[in-house]
Design a protein around this motif. Structure first.
Motif: not given
Length: 667
Positions: A138, A142, A149-151, A217, A220-221, A229-230, A232, A239
């Protein structure tokens, strides 16, 4: 912080790209196809099982098909046209060559075997790949790709392969160790609610999935605080939730014809502030991914989303330009374009129903037949209603509602029970069925039911062999909707013998299983004083599964019973009128209460297991509104509609409802 996804119109296309699609990928063509749908968001495969970009990571195999325009080229081309890009990831599997270097990352059956599906080995959520190496992938994704965004595909515990073969609970060493450390028990060998170890395992799954989700999450943040983020629910309160409207060859019939409505309702209400992406899946099932379902089925799913505050989302395998079955694309494009034309209204309304249907927690991850039967009864009885996931009731609250339905909502904490008790104490109408509140949140059976308001002292017996039973309607206690010559209500399956408090009103009379063959002996000899439903003040209890029976069989006898309960105890907000149960109604309102939408979805094209174009019909309906209207008009035609207002309710005539109509009421 203001996020990019909070204000833009939400029209989403997922092109689930195959490896071969990158051999001749042309970024400009890709974007041109998206523009035909007026798409504002797209999803592109990037990482997980395979890297769709040049990767430097040892255990992230790179696709050998990256010959033409790159993923970065595609993202930049999308951005030039104002289209946001979601990165699709999948960490549920690893390639065989990665497994051979790290066998401890794999899922294991109870016999210690791996699942190798075409060279992809199932990975366990508690193994090193998902707990540790996933974060490295990840981080690279990124930092290397300017995605918005990310799924996460197939997140959590996966027990089936793509052919639907069930492989059971994971028994890898990581799962064994973690379960033993937390519960002092060995992993259950199979899914069995009678096994205390399995009940603890259900809690284990919830705990570890939440821990994993939070860790991912937060990481990623820390890298990209601006990213979408899917699912989140850990780091922000805005989200997106994406639910798929799909079919499957081995899924039990009937097809769930309200799937687009249900998923939009549930997310919009259970997660206020989140974008709801109502994902219309193009294909029939995993084994038939290159052939589309009926265009009419796509259309019905999408307008059900429109009616209930959902946002359009279309998902297909491969690219739009090289699809070998484009039979649905024109229909989907038309509806995406309709959404664009009306986006300010469709995106600007919020739920406002006074009736809440609670979606119970299910240990197998599927909604229950009892819940679906009550969903049907509400929809086909023209009761506007919201759906709230049981796990989100305390977060959402019940202040807005006057009626709540708990369809066999078994697993209930003391705090959630207290919320429901308070709802009833404030005058709210509760309709509960089956074993609602009979278990705690740890899946253990209670000795005393969680909801005193129902007036149940204790359960005497759960009788699962009640086939051949009836309820008798008394002329002294008629049932709304039943004629004088309709004296029996049928049930099939389970009846609960309860000990009730003296103050509880008992309605209908239970006729135990009677002879049904040969015909000469087809009569009953016993009518008991056991009820078909009870009432204690505004708390109604149904000790059987009318919803399950109606969902499974669809008989009007069951529908009239449920509709009669709703009419007797929750009729105030019903949309009335002599129009077909196949017209679904939904009511939404703008936050400033200046505009209300009464949406009408025509599902008359759903016939048996098929979906055809609906039969156009005229509709005259009557509903309560908060104040006199200034204007009433059709969203589809833009023309004013005839109406009458009596000071509290409005009667509206719609000359023709084809697939969809939304009556716009301006105040």
């Amino acid at each position: 912080m203001k996020y990019w996804w909070q204000d833009i119109p939400w029209r989403y296309i997922q092109t689930n790209l195959r490896q071969i699609d990158m051999l001749d990928m042309d970024a400009e063509t890709y974007v041109a196809e998206l523009k035909k749908f007026d798409a504002k968001i797209t999803m592109i495969n990037t990482s997980g099982i395979l890297a769709s970009y040049p990767t430097k990571l040892k255990y992230h195999p790179q696709s050998p098909y990256l010959k033409a325009d790159s993923v970065r080229d595609m993202i930049e081309a999308c951005h030039r046209e104002g289209i946001r890009v979601i990165a699709r990831t999948d960490f549920s599997k690893i390639r065989r060559e990665v497994y051979e270097q790290h066998p401890e990352w794999a899922y294991r059956t109870v016999d210690g075997e791996i699942v190798d599906y075409n060279g992809d080995v199932h990975a366990c959520i508690n193994g090193g790949f998902q707990r540790e190496y996933m974060l490295e992938i990840l981080r690279e994704t990124l930092t290397e790709l300017p995605v918005d965004g990310i799924y996460f595909n197939m997140a959590g515990y996966q027990t089936r392969d793509y052919s639907g073969v069930y492989h059971g609970i994971c028994h890898c060493e990581n799962c064994k160790r973690m379960f033993r450390e937390r519960y002092g028990m060995e992993l259950p060998k199979k899914e069995d609610m009678a096994d205390p170890a399995y009940r603890r395992y259900l809690e284990f799954k919830k705990e570890t999935e939440a821990e994993h989700g939070r860790r991912v999450c937060e990481m990623i943040r820390a890298i990209r605080p601006d990213i979408l983020i899917h699912r989140d629910t850990y780091t922000i309160d805005s989200a997106y939730m994406r639910e798929e409207d799909s079919t499957a060859l081995d899924r039990g019939l009937p097809h769930w014809q309200y799937i687009g409505s249900e998923q939009s309702k549930a997310v919009r209400v259970s997660y206020p502030g989140y974008r709801q992406s109502n994902c219309d899946v193009d294909f029939i099932d995993f084994p038939i991914r290159l052939v589309s379902v009926s265009p009419a089925q796509h259309a019905l799913r999408l307008v059900q989303g429109f009616a209930n505050g959902g946002s359009p989302d279309y998902y297909l395998i491969g690219r739009l330009d090289n699809a070998e079955d484009k039979s649905a694309q024109k229909r989907v494009q038309e509806l995406f374009q309709f959404h664009k034309k009306n986006e300010k209204l469709l995106d600007g309304v919020v739920p406002c129903s006074k009736v809440a249907l609670i979606c119970p927690e299910s240990h197998n991850g599927h909604t229950t037949p009892e819940y679906r039967g009550w969903y049907r009864a509400l929809t086909e009885g023209h009761f506007p209603f919201d759906v709230i996931y049981a796990s989100r009731m305390e977060a959402v609250g019940l202040a807005r509602y006057t009626t709540m339905i708990l369809p066999d909502d078994r697993y209930m904490s003391d705090s959630r029970a207290a919320l429901i008790e308070d709802f009833v104490a404030r005058g709210g109408t509760l309709i509960a069925t089956g074993e609602t509140g009979m278990y705690d949140e740890h899946y253990e059976r209670r000795t005393v039911p969680a909801l005193p308001c129902l007036g149940i002292r204790r359960t005497l017996q759960v009788r699962d062999d009640a086939r051949g039973s009836y309820f008798k309607i008394s002329s002294d206690d008629p049932m709304p909707g039943f004629a004088a010559d309709e004296k029996l209500i049928a049930l099939d399956g389970t009846y609960l013998y309860q000990e009730y408090e003296d103050a509880v009103e008992r309605h209908l009379s239970f006729i135990p299983p009677s002879h049904f063959g040969p015909p000469e002996r087809c009569y009953y000899t016993q009518v008991t004083d056991l009820p078909g439903y009870t009432a204690k003040g505004t708390a109604i209890y149904v000790p059987w599964y009318a919803g399950e029976f109606y969902y499974r069989q669809g008989y009007s006898n069951s529908f009239k019973f449920m509709n009669g309960i709703l009419e007797r105890y929750a009729s105030a907000r019903r949309v009335k009128g002599d129009f077909s149960p196949m017209i679904e109604v939904a009511v939404m309102i703008t936050p400033d209460i200046k505009t209300e939408l009464l949406s009408l979805v025509n599902s008359s094209g759903h016939f048996g297991n098929s979906f055809f174009e609906p039969i156009p019909t005229d509709v005259t309906c009557n509903m309560a509104i908060p104040k006199p209207p200034v204007r009433v008009y059709s969203m589809v035609t833009g023309e004013d509609l005839a109406y009458e207002f009596d000071g509290s309710r409005i009667t509206i005539t719609v000359p023709q409802v084809g697939l969809f109509e939304s009556v716009v009421i301006d105040y």
